[in-house]
Design an enzyme around this catalytic site. Structure first.
Site, PDB file in Angstrom:
ATOM      1  N   ARG A  10       0.830  -1.205   0.000  1.00 56.50           N
ATOM      2  CA  ARG A  10       0.000   0.000   0.000  1.00 56.50           C
ATOM      3  C   ARG A  10       0.871   1.264   0.000  1.00 56.50           C
ATOM      4  O   ARG A  10       0.924   2.012  -0.981  1.00 56.50           O
ATOM      5  CB  ARG A  10      -0.946  -0.016   1.211  1.00 56.50           C
ATOM      6  CG  ARG A  10      -2.075   1.007   1.132  1.00 56.50           C
ATOM      7  CD  ARG A  10      -1.681   2.408   1.531  1.00 56.50           C
ATOM      8  NE  ARG A  10      -1.169   2.478   2.898  1.00 56.50           N
ATOM      9  CZ  ARG A  10      -0.655   3.569   3.412  1.00 56.50           C
ATOM     10  NH1 ARG A  10      -0.564   4.677   2.694  1.00 56.50           N
ATOM     11  NH2 ARG A  10      -0.163   3.578   4.645  1.00 56.50           N
ATOM     12  N   ASP A  11       1.622   1.482   1.071  1.00 57.03           N
ATOM     13  CA  ASP A  11       2.380   2.728   1.182  1.00 57.03           C
ATOM     14  C   ASP A  11       3.439   2.798   0.092  1.00 57.03           C
ATOM     15  O   ASP A  11       3.766   3.868  -0.432  1.00 57.03           O
ATOM     16  CB  ASP A  11       3.043   2.792   2.572  1.00 57.03           C
ATOM     17  CG  ASP A  11       3.250   4.204   3.069  1.00 57.03           C
ATOM     18  OD1 ASP A  11       3.233   5.126   2.245  1.00 57.03           O
ATOM     19  OD2 ASP A  11       3.451   4.391   4.270  1.00 57.03           O
ATOM     20  N   HIS A 202       5.164   4.255  12.652  1.00 63.00           N
ATOM     21  CA  HIS A 202       5.240   4.230  11.186  1.00 63.00           C
ATOM     22  C   HIS A 202       6.232   5.318  10.770  1.00 63.00           C
ATOM     23  O   HIS A 202       5.881   6.486  10.693  1.00 63.00           O
ATOM     24  CB  HIS A 202       3.829   4.503  10.659  1.00 63.00           C
ATOM     25  CG  HIS A 202       3.686   4.491   9.180  1.00 63.00           C
ATOM     26  ND1 HIS A 202       3.030   3.488   8.496  1.00 63.00           N
ATOM     27  CD2 HIS A 202       4.081   5.365   8.225  1.00 63.00           C
ATOM     28  CE1 HIS A 202       3.027   3.756   7.211  1.00 63.00           C
ATOM     29  NE2 HIS A 202       3.666   4.894   7.014  1.00 63.00           N
ATOM     30  N   HIS A 204       9.019   6.961   8.191  1.00 65.20           N
ATOM     31  CA  HIS A 204       9.664   7.041   6.881  1.00 65.20           C
ATOM     32  C   HIS A 204      11.130   7.363   7.129  1.00 65.20           C
ATOM     33  O   HIS A 204      11.502   7.836   8.200  1.00 65.20           O
ATOM     34  CB  HIS A 204       8.950   8.074   6.003  1.00 65.20           C
ATOM     35  CG  HIS A 204       7.662   7.533   5.475  1.00 65.20           C
ATOM     36  ND1 HIS A 204       7.498   7.151   4.166  1.00 65.20           N
ATOM     37  CD2 HIS A 204       6.494   7.249   6.090  1.00 65.20           C
ATOM     38  CE1 HIS A 204       6.275   6.673   4.008  1.00 65.20           C
ATOM     39  NE2 HIS A 204       5.634   6.724   5.152  1.00 65.20           N
ATOM     40  N   CYS A 235       4.218   9.285   0.242  1.00 64.34           N
ATOM     41  CA  CYS A 235       2.854   9.734   0.009  1.00 64.34           C
ATOM     42  C   CYS A 235       2.889  10.792  -1.075  1.00 64.34           C
ATOM     43  O   CYS A 235       3.616  11.783  -0.957  1.00 64.34           O
ATOM     44  CB  CYS A 235       2.246  10.311   1.274  1.00 64.34           C
ATOM     45  SG  CYS A 235       0.632  11.049   0.968  1.00 64.34           S
ATOM     46  N   ASN A 244       9.280   4.111   3.477  1.00 64.37           N
ATOM     47  CA  ASN A 244       9.255   3.687   4.873  1.00 64.37           C
ATOM     48  C   ASN A 244      10.608   3.126   5.263  1.00 64.37           C
ATOM     49  O   ASN A 244      11.385   2.709   4.414  1.00 64.37           O
ATOM     50  CB  ASN A 244       8.235   2.548   5.057  1.00 64.37           C
ATOM     51  CG  ASN A 244       6.829   3.019   4.865  1.00 64.37           C
ATOM     52  OD1 ASN A 244       6.321   3.047   3.764  1.00 64.37           O
ATOM     53  ND2 ASN A 244       6.196   3.409   5.939  1.00 64.37           N
TER      54      ASN A 244
HETATM   55  N1  COA Z   1     -13.623   4.729  -3.189  1.00 65.70           N
HETATM   56  C1  COA Z   1     -13.896   5.043  -4.485  1.00 65.70           C
HETATM   57  N2  COA Z   1     -14.355   6.238  -4.874  1.00 65.70           N
HETATM   58  C2  COA Z   1     -14.587   7.154  -3.917  1.00 65.70           C
HETATM   59  C3  COA Z   1     -14.336   6.886  -2.560  1.00 65.70           C
HETATM   60  C4  COA Z   1     -13.831   5.619  -2.207  1.00 65.70           C
HETATM   61  N3  COA Z   1     -13.548   5.305  -0.947  1.00 65.70           N
HETATM   62  N4  COA Z   1     -14.641   7.979  -1.851  1.00 65.70           N
HETATM   63  C5  COA Z   1     -15.081   8.906  -2.718  1.00 65.70           C
HETATM   64  N5  COA Z   1     -15.048   8.401  -3.964  1.00 65.70           N
HETATM   65  C6  COA Z   1     -15.445   9.085  -5.206  1.00 65.70           C
HETATM   66  C7  COA Z   1     -16.873   9.584  -5.146  1.00 65.70           C
HETATM   67  O1  COA Z   1     -17.770   8.598  -5.574  1.00 65.70           O
HETATM   68  C8  COA Z   1     -16.825  10.774  -6.084  1.00 65.70           C
HETATM   69  O2  COA Z   1     -16.794  10.300  -7.408  1.00 65.70           O
HETATM   70  P1  COA Z   1     -17.425  11.159  -8.630  1.00 65.70           P
HETATM   71  O3  COA Z   1     -16.581  12.395  -8.739  1.00 65.70           O
HETATM   72  O4  COA Z   1     -17.285  10.248  -9.801  1.00 65.70           O
HETATM   73  O5  COA Z   1     -18.818  11.454  -8.206  1.00 65.70           O
HETATM   74  C9  COA Z   1     -15.441  11.362  -5.821  1.00 65.70           C
HETATM   75  O6  COA Z   1     -14.650  10.260  -5.336  1.00 65.70           O
HETATM   76  C10 COA Z   1     -15.472  12.485  -4.800  1.00 65.70           C
HETATM   77  O7  COA Z   1     -16.105  12.027  -3.607  1.00 65.70           O
HETATM   78  P2  COA Z   1     -16.129  12.857  -2.245  1.00 65.70           P
HETATM   79  O8  COA Z   1     -16.901  12.074  -1.243  1.00 65.70           O
HETATM   80  O9  COA Z   1     -16.596  14.272  -2.531  1.00 65.70           O
HETATM   81  O10 COA Z   1     -14.658  12.824  -1.772  1.00 65.70           O
HETATM   82  P3  COA Z   1     -13.519  13.940  -1.818  1.00 65.70           P
HETATM   83  O11 COA Z   1     -13.301  14.456  -3.181  1.00 65.70           O
HETATM   84  O12 COA Z   1     -13.742  14.906  -0.720  1.00 65.70           O
HETATM   85  O13 COA Z   1     -12.240  13.031  -1.460  1.00 65.70           O
HETATM   86  C11 COA Z   1     -11.340  11.139  -0.296  1.00 65.70           C
HETATM   87  C12 COA Z   1     -12.138  12.407  -0.204  1.00 65.70           C
HETATM   88  C13 COA Z   1     -10.869  10.811   1.111  1.00 65.70           C
HETATM   89  C14 COA Z   1     -12.213  10.012  -0.813  1.00 65.70           C
HETATM   90  C15 COA Z   1     -10.131  11.325  -1.248  1.00 65.70           C
HETATM   91  O14 COA Z   1      -9.492  12.525  -0.939  1.00 65.70           O
HETATM   92  C16 COA Z   1      -9.152  10.187  -1.174  1.00 65.70           C
HETATM   93  O15 COA Z   1      -9.453   9.083  -1.612  1.00 65.70           O
HETATM   94  N6  COA Z   1      -7.951  10.420  -0.643  1.00 65.70           N
HETATM   95  C17 COA Z   1      -6.972   9.367  -0.506  1.00 65.70           C
HETATM   96  C18 COA Z   1      -5.619   9.919  -0.350  1.00 65.70           C
HETATM   97  C19 COA Z   1      -4.633   8.830  -0.080  1.00 65.70           C
HETATM   98  O16 COA Z   1      -4.901   7.645  -0.192  1.00 65.70           O
HETATM   99  N7  COA Z   1      -3.425   9.236   0.284  1.00 65.70           N
HETATM  100  C20 COA Z   1      -2.368   8.352   0.564  1.00 65.70           C
HETATM  101  C21 COA Z   1      -2.406   7.788   1.918  1.00 65.70           C
HETATM  102  S1  COA Z   1      -1.566   8.800   3.118  1.00 65.70           S
HETATM  103 ZN    ZN Z   2       3.704   6.031   5.244  1.00 64.88          ZN
END
Ligand code: COA
Ligand code: ZN
Length: 311
Positions: A10-11, A202, A204, A235, A244
């Site tokens: 994942r990371d 955790h 890095h 990230c 990491n």
């Molecule tokens: N899985 C799949 N799609 C998702 C989802 C999920 N868990 N959560 C939201 N979505 C989709 C929604 O369906 C929507 O799709 P659309 O534009 O086609 O309608 C879109 O994403 C926006 O949804 P919203 O609820 O408004 O979320 P957001 O834009 O505020 O984003 C997160 C919030 C958390 C979902 C998003 O920022 C994210 O996935 N971040 C992950 C970052 C990450 O993994 N970083 C690394 C780890 S440190």
């Molecule tokens: Zn990390």
């Protein structure tokens, strides 16, 4: 006994610009399952627009061969992610928020308070299905945007998460800048409210303090360490973050310190080799890191995450 949480799939892979084929991820996780690590963070059920590298999370979960005794977890940002994670049969759910408001906005598009509100229904649902829940506190020491993060901020956030019923907190040095003194400062404040058996660390390894920080954490009675094979990781929303601390280094250092670990270094390295056709082989540190603004991946103020923040 120290518990190793292998976060490479994942990371590690969330930060790789070259797409690793789904079949290679499945082979990687299957190989990791036979290394003796205790838990594997397999993927993330996050927005595929944010992290396209992990959009195949469901297929990976469906196709891996699970080894008895190994916990297969995944990152979950919200209820939608939880539903996907349940369908895939995850053993454990990992929520994630950060002690830095700026990083949270960039990473999950909400504030700290907003993240806690998002978590509540997820925790209730996961509890009903009897799944343990981890929560990451990212940027627990330093943030690429806000600089040093005060221990009090982390303690407040940890306290809210514990009240919510989170089973395990993973205290994360997202940009790899913490020193053992930073670890001491935070743990002195955190341990009075969170018992060490509910804390994972955790780290890095950007500034090569990862092992020293792990050892310092163990001196507080913490027994769960996140690491990634070959030091994969980072990230994409945290400029300057590199991989990491490597699982092999953690195992070597902790065995030297007299600890018992079940993981096998040769098997871990064999698992990492399966990714060689798709990822650059583990490289030597750059002596002269390029300016982020000239990085070929520079986009909207974010660089590839492998370079020092020079903005
Ligand atoms: N899985 C799949 N799609 C998702 C989802 C999920 N868990 N959560 C939201 N979505 C989709 C929604 O369906 C929507 O799709 P659309 O534009 O086609 O309608 C879109 O994403 C926006 O949804 P919203 O609820 O408004 O979320 P957001 O834009 O505020 O984003 C997160 C919030 C958390 C979902 C998003 O920022 C994210 O996935 N971040 C992950 C970052 C990450 O993994 N970083 C690394 C780890 S440190
Ligand atoms: Zn990390």
């Amino acid at each position: 006994m120290i518990k190793i949480v292998e976060v490479g799939p994942r990371d590690g892979l969330q930060n790789e610009f070259s797409m690793v084929p789904t079949s290679a991820k499945i082979d990687f996780v299957n190989a990791l399952s036979r290394t003796g690590v205790n838990e594997i963070e397999v993927s993330a059920f996050v927005s595929p627009k944010k992290i396209p590298q992990l959009q195949d999370a469901a297929i990976v979960f469906e196709k891996i061969h699970r080894v008895k005794g190994v916990v297969y977890s995944a990152l979950v940002p919200n209820e939608k992610g939880l539903e996907r994670a349940f369908q895939a049969g995850v053993d454990k759910v990992s929520l994630f928020t950060a002690a830095s408001e700026t990083f949270n906005q960039k990473n999950i598009n909400t504030s700290i308070k907003g993240s806690l509100a998002r978590f509540r229904p997820v925790v209730t649902q996961a509890g009903k299905r009897g799944r343990p829940i981890r929560a990451y506190i990212s940027t627990a020491f330093w943030c690429a945007f806000e600089g040093k993060i005060s221990a009090q901020k982390v303690v407040n956030l940890a306290s809210s998460l514990m009240d919510m019923g989170i089973d395990e907190l993973s205290i994360s040095d997202t940009i790899g800048k913490a020193t053992p003194d930073d670890v001491e400062q935070l743990m002195d404040s955190l341990l009075p409210i969170v018992p060490p058996d509910r804390i994972a660390v955790h780290y890095h390894d950007t500034y090569a303090n990862g092992i020293a920080n792990v050892l310092k954490s163990l001196s507080y009675g913490i027994r769960t360490v996140d690491a990634s094979v070959g030091g994969l990781g980072g990230c994409p929303f945290a400029p300057g973050a590199t991989g990491n601390v490597s699982t092999e280094d953690v195992i070597r250092a902790l065995r030297n310190a007299g600890e018992t670990l079940t993981a096998n270094i040769d098997r871990l390295l064999q698992a990492r080799e399966l990714l060689n056709p798709y990822l650059p082989a583990p490289s030597l540190p750059e002596t002269d890191p390029p300016d982020c603004s000239t990085c070929e991946f520079f986009n909207n103020g974010l660089c590839c995450g492998r370079h020092e923040l020079t903005l």
